[in-house]
Design a protein around this motif. Structure first.
Motif, PDB file in Angstrom:
ATOM      1  N   UNK A 123      45.310  21.507  28.684  1.00 49.38           N
ATOM      2  CA  UNK A 123      45.837  21.959  29.967  1.00 49.38           C
ATOM      3  C   UNK A 123      46.167  20.765  30.866  1.00 49.38           C
ATOM      4  N   UNK A 124      47.169  20.935  31.694  1.00 51.65           N
ATOM      5  CA  UNK A 124      47.572  19.869  32.617  1.00 51.65           C
ATOM      6  C   UNK A 124      46.412  19.524  33.561  1.00 51.65           C
ATOM      7  N   UNK A 125      46.103  18.234  33.680  1.00 53.01           N
ATOM      8  CA  UNK A 125      45.057  17.780  34.594  1.00 53.01           C
ATOM      9  C   UNK A 125      43.660  17.762  33.999  1.00 53.01           C
ATOM     10  N   UNK A 126      43.496  18.186  32.749  1.00 50.86           N
ATOM     11  CA  UNK A 126      42.170  18.184  32.122  1.00 50.86           C
ATOM     12  C   UNK A 126      41.710  16.767  31.785  1.00 50.86           C
ATOM     13  N   UNK A 127      40.398  16.577  31.733  1.00 54.03           N
ATOM     14  CA  UNK A 127      39.783  15.342  31.231  1.00 54.03           C
ATOM     15  C   UNK A 127      38.999  15.745  29.984  1.00 54.03           C
ATOM     16  N   UNK A 128      39.529  15.355  28.833  1.00 52.56           N
ATOM     17  CA  UNK A 128      38.974  15.776  27.546  1.00 52.56           C
ATOM     18  C   UNK A 128      38.376  14.584  26.813  1.00 52.56           C
ATOM     19  N   UNK A 129      37.188  14.764  26.273  1.00 50.06           N
ATOM     20  CA  UNK A 129      36.569  13.760  25.425  1.00 50.06           C
ATOM     21  C   UNK A 129      36.750  14.143  23.964  1.00 50.06           C
ATOM     22  N   UNK A 130      36.982  13.145  23.115  1.00 49.86           N
ATOM     23  CA  UNK A 130      37.094  13.374  21.668  1.00 49.86           C
ATOM     24  C   UNK A 130      36.002  12.558  20.990  1.00 49.86           C
ATOM     25  N   UNK A 131      35.131  13.235  20.260  1.00 52.22           N
ATOM     26  CA  UNK A 131      34.036  12.556  19.583  1.00 52.22           C
ATOM     27  C   UNK A 131      34.045  12.919  18.103  1.00 52.22           C
ATOM     28  N   UNK A 132      33.428  12.061  17.305  1.00 49.63           N
ATOM     29  CA  UNK A 132      33.363  12.270  15.864  1.00 49.63           C
ATOM     30  C   UNK A 132      32.964  10.967  15.206  1.00 49.63           C
ATOM     31  N   UNK A 133      32.384  11.074  14.011  1.00 55.35           N
ATOM     32  CA  UNK A 133      31.951   9.859  13.323  1.00 55.35           C
ATOM     33  C   UNK A 133      33.171   9.081  12.825  1.00 55.35           C
ATOM     34  N   UNK A 134      32.981   7.837  12.433  1.00 53.56           N
ATOM     35  CA  UNK A 134      34.057   7.000  11.916  1.00 53.56           C
ATOM     36  C   UNK A 134      34.688   7.674  10.703  1.00 53.56           C
ATOM     37  N   UNK A 135      36.018   7.766  10.719  1.00 56.27           N
ATOM     38  CA  UNK A 135      36.724   8.387   9.608  1.00 56.27           C
ATOM     39  C   UNK A 135      36.909   9.883   9.736  1.00 56.27           C
ATOM     40  N   UNK A 136      36.556  10.437  10.895  1.00 51.26           N
ATOM     41  CA  UNK A 136      36.652  11.896  11.067  1.00 51.26           C
ATOM     42  C   UNK A 136      38.051  12.357  11.439  1.00 51.26           C
ATOM     43  N   UNK A 137      38.944  11.414  11.771  1.00 44.52           N
ATOM     44  CA  UNK A 137      40.325  11.774  12.096  1.00 44.52           C
ATOM     45  C   UNK A 137      40.701  11.606  13.557  1.00 44.52           C
ATOM     46  N   UNK A 138      39.792  11.057  14.375  1.00 43.12           N
ATOM     47  CA  UNK A 138      40.057  10.948  15.826  1.00 43.12           C
ATOM     48  C   UNK A 138      41.303  10.110  16.116  1.00 43.12           C
ATOM     49  N   UNK A 139      41.349   8.893  15.579  1.00 48.06           N
ATOM     50  CA  UNK A 139      42.465   7.997  15.888  1.00 48.06           C
ATOM     51  C   UNK A 139      43.773   8.516  15.308  1.00 48.06           C
ATOM     52  N   UNK A 140      43.718   9.097  14.111  1.00 47.04           N
ATOM     53  CA  UNK A 140      44.916   9.687  13.514  1.00 47.04           C
ATOM     54  C   UNK A 140      45.443  10.810  14.404  1.00 47.04           C
ATOM     55  N   UNK A 141      44.542  11.631  14.905  1.00 46.58           N
ATOM     56  CA  UNK A 141      44.944  12.717  15.802  1.00 46.58           C
ATOM     57  C   UNK A 141      45.623  12.162  17.044  1.00 46.58           C
ATOM     58  N   UNK A 142      45.026  11.155  17.675  1.00 46.89           N
ATOM     59  CA  UNK A 142      45.585  10.606  18.905  1.00 46.89           C
ATOM     60  C   UNK A 142      47.003  10.073  18.692  1.00 46.89           C
ATOM     61  N   UNK A 143      47.238   9.451  17.531  1.00 47.15           N
ATOM     62  CA  UNK A 143      48.551   8.857  17.274  1.00 47.15           C
ATOM     63  C   UNK A 143      49.629   9.902  16.987  1.00 47.15           C
ATOM     64  N   UNK A 144      49.223  11.140  16.755  1.00 48.40           N
ATOM     65  CA  UNK A 144      50.201  12.224  16.607  1.00 48.40           C
ATOM     66  C   UNK A 144      50.682  12.744  17.957  1.00 48.40           C
ATOM     67  N   UNK A 145      49.857  12.555  18.988  1.00 51.12           N
ATOM     68  CA  UNK A 145      50.144  13.225  20.257  1.00 51.12           C
ATOM     69  C   UNK A 145      51.286  12.576  21.030  1.00 51.12           C
ATOM     70  N   UNK A 146      51.639  11.330  20.678  1.00 50.91           N
ATOM     71  CA  UNK A 146      52.818  10.737  21.314  1.00 50.91           C
ATOM     72  C   UNK A 146      53.840  10.249  20.285  1.00 50.91           C
ATOM     73  N   UNK A 147      53.736  10.786  19.077  1.00 47.76           N
ATOM     74  CA  UNK A 147      54.775  10.534  18.088  1.00 47.76           C
ATOM     75  C   UNK A 147      54.681   9.225  17.339  1.00 47.76           C
ATOM     76  N   UNK A 148      53.540   8.544  17.377  1.00 46.40           N
ATOM     77  CA  UNK A 148      53.408   7.330  16.570  1.00 46.40           C
ATOM     78  C   UNK A 148      53.253   7.678  15.095  1.00 46.40           C
ATOM     79  N   UNK A 156      46.584  14.159  32.856  1.00 50.94           N
ATOM     80  CA  UNK A 156      45.692  14.647  31.815  1.00 50.94           C
ATOM     81  C   UNK A 156      45.115  13.435  31.085  1.00 50.94           C
ATOM     82  N   UNK A 157      43.809  13.414  30.893  1.00 47.12           N
ATOM     83  CA  UNK A 157      43.152  12.297  30.219  1.00 47.12           C
ATOM     84  C   UNK A 157      42.506  12.798  28.936  1.00 47.12           C
ATOM     85  N   UNK A 158      42.728  12.060  27.846  1.00 42.25           N
ATOM     86  CA  UNK A 158      42.035  12.334  26.589  1.00 42.25           C
ATOM     87  C   UNK A 158      41.398  11.016  26.150  1.00 42.25           C
TER      88      UNK A 158
END
Length: 287
Positions: free
Chosen positions: A33-58, A198-200
């Motif tokens: 949602x617009x204006x949300x502050x969302x935290x993303x947690x997970x162990x190393x290799x869980x897909x966090x960084x891969x997910x983030x790089x999809x959100x702006x088309x990298x 919005x912050x992630x």
């Protein structure tokens, strides 16, 4: 609130069709949602960084879609390029990407790439520098003369100067001392409030995400395992531990108190702990 990002059945496979094939994301769906502050947690290799790089088309999905304001960011080249300005991504240790002669030039790099005129670039650089606590004198200095915390602020300012509607940060306080961590987190919150952005934020600090965020996404084994408020997520503390994740120290203490038979419920902030202990002691806490 209206959603700004919608992720639908996202899947990403590295080295598909080779002996090194690895599924990094599997059937991940959520809305932001617009204006949300969302935290993303997970162990190393869980897909966090891969997910983030999809959100702006990298990264492009193997399957599934990422919608920005209802439009697939891979609709065409122009849409993909625009999404990278609207969704800003700050990598871990972003100060390693500083390269210009002065702080001013480094912060202005992104706005110049947007094709803005010189006056607008200057406004953004100076406004952003003030927001992150950099002085006019520091703008003329070499970024390599600054402290670690100051370099981190310059790097974050370079993304903020593009005024993204969504700001994604991968471990923004990694390697900083307590003072530097507090400053950077304060800068992020200041930007959110100033622009209703919005912050992630990807973080290994459960204390930081418990204190700052409104919602948590928990990644585990390429899947989205949990999606809820900090209270909802940390109420499942044992499941987090079983995933190999840390939990806030205060949560760990209260789990132990409950195990010992005290009538307490899981907490994730010091304020919640004080409230429960106060009630438990009849309104009196002894120092």
């Amino acid at each position: 609130m209206a959603s700004i990002i919608e992720v639908k059945n996202l899947r990403h496979v590295y080295s598909a069709g080779t002996p090194f094939e690895h599924v990094a994301l599997e059937d991940v769906s959520f809305t932001v949602e617009r204006g949300e502050f969302i935290g993303i947690i997970g162990h190393t290799g869980s897909g966090k960084s891969t997910l983030m790089q999809h959100l702006n088309g990298l990264l492009r999905p193997t399957s599934g879609t990422v919608l920005l304001d209802g439009k697939d960011i891979w609709t065409d080249k122009a849409t993909t390029r625009q999404s990278r300005f609207r969704v800003g991504l700050v990598f871990q240790y972003p100060e390693y990407q500083l390269f210009e002669e002065t702080v001013y030039k480094d912060i202005s790099f992104g706005p110049k790439n947007m094709g803005l005129d010189e006056q607008e670039v200057d406004r953004r650089v100076r406004q952003t520098a003030e927001l992150v606590g950099l002085t006019p004198e520091q703008l003329e200095a070499s970024p390599f003369e600054l402290s670690g915390g100051q370099k981190r602020r310059v790097a974050i300012a370079g993304v903020i100067a593009m005024e993204p509607e969504v700001l994604i940060l991968d471990e923004p306080t990694a390697g900083l001392d307590p003072s530097g961590r507090a400053e950077v987190l304060g800068n992020i919150e200041a930007y959110r409030k100033a622009k209703n952005a919005t912050i992630m934020m990807v973080s290994h600090s459960m204390t930081d995400v418990a204190r700052l965020t409104q919602r948590l996404l928990v990644m585990n084994g390429s899947h989205l395992a949990m999606d809820g408020t900090p209270r909802e997520v940390f109420a499942r503390a044992q499941e987090l531990v079983d995933m190999g994740l840390d939990i806030p120290e205060i949560t760990r203490v209260f789990l132990k108190l409950k195990e010992l038979g005290l009538p307490v419920e899981p907490v994730y902030t010091n304020e919640q702990a004080v409230a429960q202990l106060t009630a438990l002691r009849g309104g009196v806490i002894h120092a």
